[in-house]
Enzyme design. Sequence first.
Site, PDB file in Angstrom:
ATOM      1  N   VAL A 118       0.833  -1.203   0.000  1.00  7.76           N
ATOM      2  CA  VAL A 118       0.000   0.000   0.000  1.00  7.76           C
ATOM      3  C   VAL A 118       0.867   1.252   0.000  1.00  7.76           C
ATOM      4  O   VAL A 118       0.652   2.172  -0.789  1.00  7.76           O
ATOM      5  CB  VAL A 118      -0.935  -0.011   1.239  1.00  7.76           C
ATOM      6  CG1 VAL A 118      -1.690   1.308   1.351  1.00  7.76           C
ATOM      7  CG2 VAL A 118      -1.907  -1.181   1.162  1.00  7.76           C
TER       8      VAL A 118
ATOM      9  N   PHE B 214      -8.628   0.741  -0.871  1.00  8.08           N
ATOM     10  CA  PHE B 214      -9.402  -0.402  -1.375  1.00  8.08           C
ATOM     11  C   PHE B 214      -8.721  -1.050  -2.568  1.00  8.08           C
ATOM     12  O   PHE B 214      -9.368  -1.693  -3.385  1.00  8.08           O
ATOM     13  CB  PHE B 214     -10.812   0.066  -1.772  1.00  8.08           C
ATOM     14  CG  PHE B 214     -11.559   0.737  -0.651  1.00  8.08           C
ATOM     15  CD1 PHE B 214     -12.269  -0.019   0.276  1.00  8.08           C
ATOM     16  CD2 PHE B 214     -11.543   2.116  -0.510  1.00  8.08           C
ATOM     17  CE1 PHE B 214     -12.936   0.596   1.315  1.00  8.08           C
ATOM     18  CE2 PHE B 214     -12.214   2.743   0.532  1.00  8.08           C
ATOM     19  CZ  PHE B 214     -12.914   1.981   1.441  1.00  8.08           C
TER      20      PHE B 214
ATOM     21  N   ARG C   4      -6.714  -3.273  -5.243  1.00  9.12           N
ATOM     22  CA  ARG C   4      -6.537  -4.702  -5.532  1.00  9.12           C
ATOM     23  C   ARG C   4      -5.119  -4.922  -6.011  1.00  9.12           C
ATOM     24  O   ARG C   4      -4.606  -4.132  -6.804  1.00  9.12           O
ATOM     25  CB  ARG C   4      -7.490  -5.139  -6.663  1.00  9.12           C
ATOM     26  CG  ARG C   4      -8.947  -4.977  -6.369  1.00  9.12           C
ATOM     27  CD  ARG C   4      -9.737  -4.994  -7.674  1.00  9.12           C
ATOM     28  NE  ARG C   4      -9.370  -3.872  -8.547  1.00  9.12           N
ATOM     29  CZ  ARG C   4      -9.672  -3.770  -9.832  1.00  9.12           C
ATOM     30  NH1 ARG C   4     -10.342  -4.743 -10.427  1.00  9.12           N
ATOM     31  NH2 ARG C   4      -9.318  -2.722 -10.540  1.00  9.12           N
TER      32      ARG C   4
ATOM     33  N   ASN D 125     -14.755  -5.484   2.644  1.00  2.00           N
ATOM     34  CA  ASN D 125     -14.051  -6.759   2.498  1.00  2.00           C
ATOM     35  C   ASN D 125     -14.935  -7.924   2.943  1.00  2.00           C
ATOM     36  O   ASN D 125     -14.917  -8.994   2.325  1.00  2.00           O
ATOM     37  CB  ASN D 125     -12.745  -6.747   3.299  1.00  2.00           C
ATOM     38  CG  ASN D 125     -11.604  -6.123   2.504  1.00  2.00           C
ATOM     39  OD1 ASN D 125     -11.805  -5.699   1.370  1.00  2.00           O
ATOM     40  ND2 ASN D 125     -10.439  -6.060   3.096  1.00  2.00           N
TER      41      ASN D 125
ATOM     42  N   CYS E  96      -5.382  -9.986   2.526  1.00  2.00           N
ATOM     43  CA  CYS E  96      -6.452  -9.150   3.093  1.00  2.00           C
ATOM     44  C   CYS E  96      -7.655  -9.931   3.591  1.00  2.00           C
ATOM     45  O   CYS E  96      -7.915  -9.969   4.799  1.00  2.00           O
ATOM     46  CB  CYS E  96      -6.923  -8.139   2.058  1.00  2.00           C
ATOM     47  SG  CYS E  96      -5.759  -6.795   1.855  1.00  2.00           S
TER      48      CYS E  96
HETATM   49  C1  UDX Z   1      -8.842  -7.404  -1.890  1.00  2.00           C
HETATM   50  C2  UDX Z   1      -9.955  -6.365  -2.135  1.00  2.00           C
HETATM   51  O1  UDX Z   1     -10.471  -6.514  -3.443  1.00  2.00           O
HETATM   52  C3  UDX Z   1      -9.414  -4.968  -1.919  1.00  2.00           C
HETATM   53  O2  UDX Z   1     -10.460  -4.017  -2.062  1.00  2.00           O
HETATM   54  C4  UDX Z   1      -8.835  -4.859  -0.519  1.00  2.00           C
HETATM   55  O3  UDX Z   1      -8.303  -3.588  -0.289  1.00  2.00           O
HETATM   56  C5  UDX Z   1      -7.759  -5.927  -0.311  1.00  2.00           C
HETATM   57  O4  UDX Z   1      -8.303  -7.221  -0.596  1.00  2.00           O
HETATM   58  P1  UDX Z   1      -6.831  -8.461  -3.293  1.00  2.00           P
HETATM   59  O5  UDX Z   1      -6.413  -9.180  -2.049  1.00  2.00           O
HETATM   60  O6  UDX Z   1      -5.805  -7.848  -4.167  1.00  2.00           O
HETATM   61  O7  UDX Z   1      -7.852  -7.268  -2.899  1.00  2.00           O
HETATM   62  O8  UDX Z   1      -7.593  -9.536  -4.165  1.00  2.00           O
HETATM   63  P2  UDX Z   1      -8.983  -9.720  -4.937  1.00  2.00           P
HETATM   64  O9  UDX Z   1      -8.792  -9.511  -6.381  1.00  2.00           O
HETATM   65  O10 UDX Z   1     -10.063  -8.974  -4.284  1.00  2.00           O
HETATM   66  O11 UDX Z   1      -9.187 -11.307  -4.708  1.00  2.00           O
HETATM   67  C6  UDX Z   1      -9.176 -11.866  -3.404  1.00  2.00           C
HETATM   68  C7  UDX Z   1      -9.272 -13.381  -3.471  1.00  2.00           C
HETATM   69  O12 UDX Z   1     -10.580 -13.785  -3.809  1.00  2.00           O
HETATM   70  C8  UDX Z   1      -8.355 -14.085  -4.486  1.00  2.00           C
HETATM   71  O13 UDX Z   1      -7.794 -15.229  -3.864  1.00  2.00           O
HETATM   72  C9  UDX Z   1      -9.281 -14.457  -5.616  1.00  2.00           C
HETATM   73  O14 UDX Z   1      -8.825 -15.578  -6.333  1.00  2.00           O
HETATM   74  C10 UDX Z   1     -10.558 -14.760  -4.852  1.00  2.00           C
HETATM   75  N1  UDX Z   1     -11.795 -14.578  -5.645  1.00  2.00           N
HETATM   76  C11 UDX Z   1     -12.126 -13.348  -6.120  1.00  2.00           C
HETATM   77  C12 UDX Z   1     -12.640 -15.663  -5.866  1.00  2.00           C
HETATM   78  O15 UDX Z   1     -12.366 -16.803  -5.423  1.00  2.00           O
HETATM   79  N2  UDX Z   1     -13.803 -15.472  -6.560  1.00  2.00           N
HETATM   80  C13 UDX Z   1     -14.159 -14.257  -7.042  1.00  2.00           C
HETATM   81  O16 UDX Z   1     -15.227 -14.146  -7.649  1.00  2.00           O
HETATM   82  C14 UDX Z   1     -13.295 -13.156  -6.822  1.00  2.00           C
END
Ligand code: UDX
Length: 450
Positions: free
Chosen positions: A11, A150, A152, A209, A261
């Site tokens: 971040v 927020f 990603r 989240n 996260c």
């Molecule tokens: C997330 C939030 O999106 C972000 O707003 C916050 O600040 C930090 O956490 P990130 O950890 O980068 O961001 O990943 P993200 O793209 O949100 O995916 C999180 C997890 O969920 C991944 O392991 C992904 O594979 C899984 N996922 C996501 C699913 O299994 N199904 C989905 O439909 C979407």
Amino acid sequence: MRISVIGTGYVGVVHAACLANLGHEVLGVDIDEARIAALSQARAPIYEPGLDALLARTVREKRLRFSTSLAEAAQFARTHFVCVGTPQQPTGPAADMRYVDAVVDDIAPHLQPGSLIVGKSTVPVGTTARLAERLKTTTSHSEIAWNPEFLREGFAVHDTMHPERLVVGVTSPWAEARLREIYRPMVDAGVPFFSMAPSTAELVKAAANSFLATKISFINAMAEICEATGADVVTLADAVGEDARIGHQFLQPGLGFGGSCFPKDIRAFAARAEEIGVGEAVAFLHQVDEINIRQRRRTVDIARGLVGGSFAGRNVAVLGAAFKPGSDDVRDSPALDVAATIRDEGADVRVHDPEAVDNARPLFPELQYTLDVSKACEDADVLLHLTAWPEYRRISPAGLAATVRSPNILDARHGLDLAAWRSAGWTVRALGRATADDLRSAAPACTAEA
Ligand code: UDX
């Protein structure tokens, strides 16, 4: 404006570079000397699209520099963003606040009057108020605010430069005005700016989240029902997500969420709610967590079934180590969790990942790693698709069938054209998808899978 950004992790480093890009003069601070030395040469500690170029430009133009000294930061600026980690405590579900607390304690004696500390880390509700009390005992004429991020991973620069909203938790119009000034180009460009009490701002992040994690676990719960009834979760998710009130995003079934996260944030939120006597309100988050972890067990169980009931002496090929595609981050990676469990049950496990192998190796040295998909698959008894890198869609199932010992594949991410794999002679399983015959009839209706 002169601004310091304390903590140059995911971040912090992105935030510092983006603030410099907005025209501010920024000092990034970290206790890690090697990291600061690298950053001073504009070398990023992480891979994020667009970050290298942004760092190079802002460092060259002298709008961004780095230091290990909080005292220097306090002299340099009167606004300090705190971007240090809030990991899960080693012994329980709550957030470990020691790094945030230490930054506030350490910078407080050096602050100039009229300083504003702005937290960005995800924290338990009540943190801003608690830290404000702490700050009061050491310094006057300074305030603390909360401004959650927020972003990603994989889109960090984009999400920071073009946020869907700015959320600030403040206790005075003065603090709000300063934050508005900092983000003025974004606000002028129409980014919604929400100003609220710090506790609400802290909760916005926890709530966002939690909602997203719940959405993922919801569809994975449906996957379990689908599997038990011969239905198809990919088709179901397509049809359910078409409802605009529900939407397709974060409704992708599979191995579930990981990363730095969601898992820790929902646990910390539930723990904090219990602490303040409202645990029941978010008790469902325990279920969300359990459903999520269960997908890993289900994956192991199905894979074990595919190799005849025991992993002892089996070769297992794993596609994917990162917690999601487009990232080299392996923190709480569902893929590696599955791979390590299977290794513990006696299999030889060979893991392929295009980006994350170097990060995975020190954490799971007992697994074998390769950058070559065919090598991972040599003599494999089962192939597991655990992270949905786009390149895995381009694998030729027929070519790979000759490499493996037994053509068994488990698609735990729904990224593959299963009909093609089946026609190439593979025995195909997928989380939440119907058995072989049913899948054939379901596949044509399923647009997302192709
Ligand atoms: C997330 C939030 O999106 C972000 O707003 C916050 O600040 C930090 O956490 P990130 O950890 O980068 O961001 O990943 P993200 O793209 O949100 O995916 C999180 C997890 O969920 C991944 O392991 C992904 O594979 C899984 N996922 C996501 C699913 O299994 N199904 C989905 O439909 C979407």
